[in-house]
Scaffold this motif. Structure first.
Motif, PDB file in Angstrom:
ATOM      1  N   THR B  50     -45.574 -59.200  75.216  1.00 25.51           N
ATOM      2  CA  THR B  50     -45.136 -60.339  76.033  1.00 25.51           C
ATOM      3  C   THR B  50     -45.029 -59.929  77.495  1.00 25.51           C
ATOM      4  N   ASP B 165     -48.857 -66.730  73.896  1.00 29.52           N
ATOM      5  CA  ASP B 165     -47.873 -65.775  73.375  1.00 29.52           C
ATOM      6  C   ASP B 165     -47.453 -66.195  71.971  1.00 29.52           C
ATOM      7  N   GLU B 166     -48.009 -65.563  70.981  1.00 27.05           N
ATOM      8  CA  GLU B 166     -47.726 -65.888  69.578  1.00 27.05           C
ATOM      9  C   GLU B 166     -47.622 -67.398  69.358  1.00 27.05           C
TER      10      GLU B 166
END
Ligand SMILES: Nc1ncnc2c1ncn2[C@@H]1O[C@H](COP(=O)(O)OP(=O)(O)OP(=O)(O)O)[C@@H](O)[C@H]1O
Ligand SMILES: [Mg+2]
Lengths: 300, 365
Positions: B50, B165-166
């Motif tokens: 991240t 991000d995910e």
């Protein structure tokens, strides 16, 4: 029996609200009914209430008298309304930046800052208002300070008449209700998810646009709550205007109080209260219709 | 074109920790991501994925090093001036705006004219198959729909690079699999560079053109799925991607491209050496379970004898646990491809495990 009580959700709900219901009934509904009844009554020569049905009190409030049109009472109503609007607007303008500052402070410091906001509330309300008398009066703190500065610059100085005045009442009201605006605004600002700010920045919004398109709309529930918490009490209060207005600034609250205590005319005082109540109700309803109570905007 | 869509050059990120110590989230990471690539940052929790992504977006600035977008050094450029968009893990849709307003937000900020905004918002919603949802609020959408709106809100701006991000982290498995394929297809259609963060190796293998495996703030290996699976450059990568066996030992004899490794208990095998090693060096050999066999027709160089300790039959495959002379247990996977597959060995039986030299890799770290 027991089993059926467990399943009877309505009964459970009723029992849960019962204490509040009783209090409301005794403390709110009964007195209110009494006030409504009284407002249609008359007063005899000794100041006792005669229960009849007359609209006379209401006509008088609206300005119809035997001697013709008189806008004394309507003027008082308008003045109260105007003062409440002024107070609310000023309080919003002062509270918002402060609440914003606290909400954006490091987490550890926020509680301390909120604590500072609440400290004045530990002192008695009346004492806090008298403190403003000390500050604003002819030989008060403010005039002495100004006089000192003028003396240093060798400018002739005559003390200002800050007190008693309508301005002093406004200052007192703003001071009094500031915390009640700061807290709800802070709460709604603090609830805004930080990644919404990041999302705005990611979508090319600079600080200015982020503030107006994200921060302000999402903090509206706080502003609405704070407005109601400020506007409604201000329009009805009489202590601040009594003390800081030197009994010269008469608001609806003062009118009602004096009709009951000084003029010994409960029917007229009741009618004034009812008018005040209806006005507040109408404005609050309009306001919440227009801006909502904020629950649909609440982050989620 | 030699220019990359995104380049990280020796990027470091250090945070002040809670106790006054320094937390190094990203350590000397250098990456070059080509235009139109689907690139995954893969690694366990806390490895700095991240943080790396946020430095590309501009939410964090590198402590050291530089981020380039199409050759332009980003320096201290704030996020709203970078030609990238992010799909946040929690979607971060504006709750007070309708779907239409959410998707239009970026275009309005860029002062695109009204009609064009409307047209592109319509297109974007069509692309994620949510036309007709303009007037709803985010709350009135399911998780998967919100996810697609977050995607539309980012893609409508036609960014040079899309950072994710995910984005599938909050979805259930079935929806997740669907969205993986959909995202991949979408990326092919729009041709925008995607940088995709995930801790799910299968997801990374399924979707990406190339993968960077991260651990402890370091990008250990960068390559395509095949490369990373077949040629891991260190023990962590071999272990993180798929299942594997490790045998610790010492380099005995050397031959060009291969080495004999002597493990405990007289176990000895020949393995491929991608990096130069010296005799006496301590190394680890990795062998994937499916590259080993326990069929008794042995002609290979590597033939390890051991005893079967467990047998797990799962239909397509049978897994055997075999304990070697030095006490090491290795796992062997036999495919049941013949019409009448039967067990090749039972628990407690002695067997020989065989594998090609190329199937075994010597790892030095
Ligand atoms: N703002 C911050 N302040 C201090 N430490 C931070 C900060 N952000 C991240 N870290 C630390 O940096 C390291 C990497 O964090 P990062 O969020 O990049 O991990 P990640 O790979 O995305 O993990 P996950 O898969 O759990 O999301 C962690 O040890 C984390 O605690
Ligand atoms: Mg993360």
């Amino acid at each position: 029996m027991i089993q059926s009580f467990r399943e009877n959700r309505r009964l459970q709900g009723f029992l849960l609200i019962l204490p509040t219901l009783l209090v409301m009934l005794v403390m709110l509904v009964l007195p209110l009914t009494l006030t409504v009844i009284t407002s249609f009554g008359q007063r005899d020569a000794d100041g006792n209430v005669i229960y009849t049905f007359t609209l006379e009190n209401y006509w008088r409030l609206l300005g119809f008298t035997e001697t013709g049109w008189d806008d004394l009472y309507l003027g008082i109503l308008m003045r109260s309304l105007w003062l409440a609007v002024q107070t609310t607007v000023i309080v919003i303008l002062m509270a918002y930046p402060l609440a914003y500052f606290i909400a954006r402070a490091p987490e550890k410091r926020r509680n301390f800052l909120l604590f500072l906001v609440l400290i004045p509330l530990w002192t008695n309300f009346i004492i806090r208002i008298y403190a403003w008398v000390m500050i604003l009066r002819g030989q008060g703190v403010l005039n002495s300070a100004l006089g000192g500065v003028a003396g240093l610059l060798s400018i002739p100085f005559t003390p200002f008449d800050f007190y008693p005045s309508q301005g002093a009442v406004l200052v007192g009201m703003v001071y009094e209700f500031l915390p009640f605006m700061i807290l709800p605004i802070y709460t709604s600002l603090e609830k805004i998810e930080p990644n919404l700010y990041e999302a705005a920045a990611d979508l090319y919004a600079n600080a200015f646009h982020t503030f107006w398109r994200v921060t302000v709309p999402l903090s509206m529930p706080g502003v609405v709550a704070g407005t109601i918490l400020t506007f409604v009490p201000v329009i009805g209060t009489f202590v601040v205007s009594d003390i800081l207005g030197g009994r010269q600034v008469i608001l609806v609250g003062n009118l009602v109080q004096r009709q009951f205590l000084d003029a010994r005319n409960p029917p007229f005082g009741s009618a004034a209260s009812i008018i005040l109540l209806l006005m507040t109700l109408a404005l609050t309803l309009y306001y919440t219709r227009r801006f909502g109570l904020g629950e649909e905007i609440a982050a989620g | 074109m030699a220019e990359y869509a995104v380049e990280l050059r020796n990027v470091w990120k250090r945070f002040p920790g809670p106790g006054g110590e320094v937390v190094t989230a990203v350590r000397d990471v250098s990456l070059k991501i080509a235009d139109g690539e689907f690139f995954a940052l893969l690694g366990p929790s806390g490895c700095g994925k991240t943080t790396s992504l946020r430095m590309i977006a501009g939410f964090e600035l590198p402590t050291e090093g530089e981020v380039f977008l199409h050759g332009r050094p980003m320096g201290r450029t704030p996020p709203f001036q970078r030609p990238v968009n992010t799909v946040f893990q929690s979607y971060a849709l504006f709750p007070h705006m309708t779907i239409g307003e959410n998707v239009a937000f970026g275009l309005q900020m860029k002062k695109v004219d009204r009609q064009e905004v409307q047209r592109r918002v319509g297109e974007a919603l069509e692309m994620v198959r949510l036309s007709g949802y303009e007037r709803r609020k985010p709350k009135q959408l399911s998780g998967g729909q919100q996810q697609r709106i977050a995607l539309a809100r980012a893609l409508v701006n036609r960014p040079e690079v899309l950072l994710l991000d995910e984005p599938l982290g909050a979805l259930d498995l079935k929806l997740r699999k669907e969205m993986q394929l959909e995202l991949k297809k979408l990326q092919r259609e729009v041709g925008i560079t995607f940088i995709f963060v995930t801790h799910d190796q299968e997801e990374a293998l399924t979707m990406s053109d190339r993968i960077a495996v991260m651990e402890g703030g370091v990008a250990l290996q960068v390559g395509d799925a095949n490369d990373i699976y077949e040629h891991p450059n260190c023990r962590f990568v071999a272990d993180f991607i798929g299942e594997t066996n490790f045998l610790d030992g010492v380099v005995g004899a050397l031959e060009p491209g291969k080495a004999r490794v002597d493990a405990a208990g007289g176990v000895s095998l020949w393995a491929h050496t991608p990096q130069p090693v010296t005799p006496g060096q301590k190394v680890t050999v990795t062998i994937r379970p499916e590259k080993m066999h326990i069929r008794p027709t042995a002609t290979d160089v590597n033939l390890l004898s051991g005893r079967v300790t467990d047998v797990v039959y799962i239909g397509t495959d049978t897994h055997y646990g075999v304990t070697l002379a030095g006490g090491q247990t290795i796992r062997v996977r036999e495919q049941n491809y013949s019409a009448e597959s039967r067990l090749l060995a039972r628990e407690g039986e002695p067997v020989s495990v065989r594998f090609a030299i190329e199937a075994a890799r010597v790892l030095t770290e």
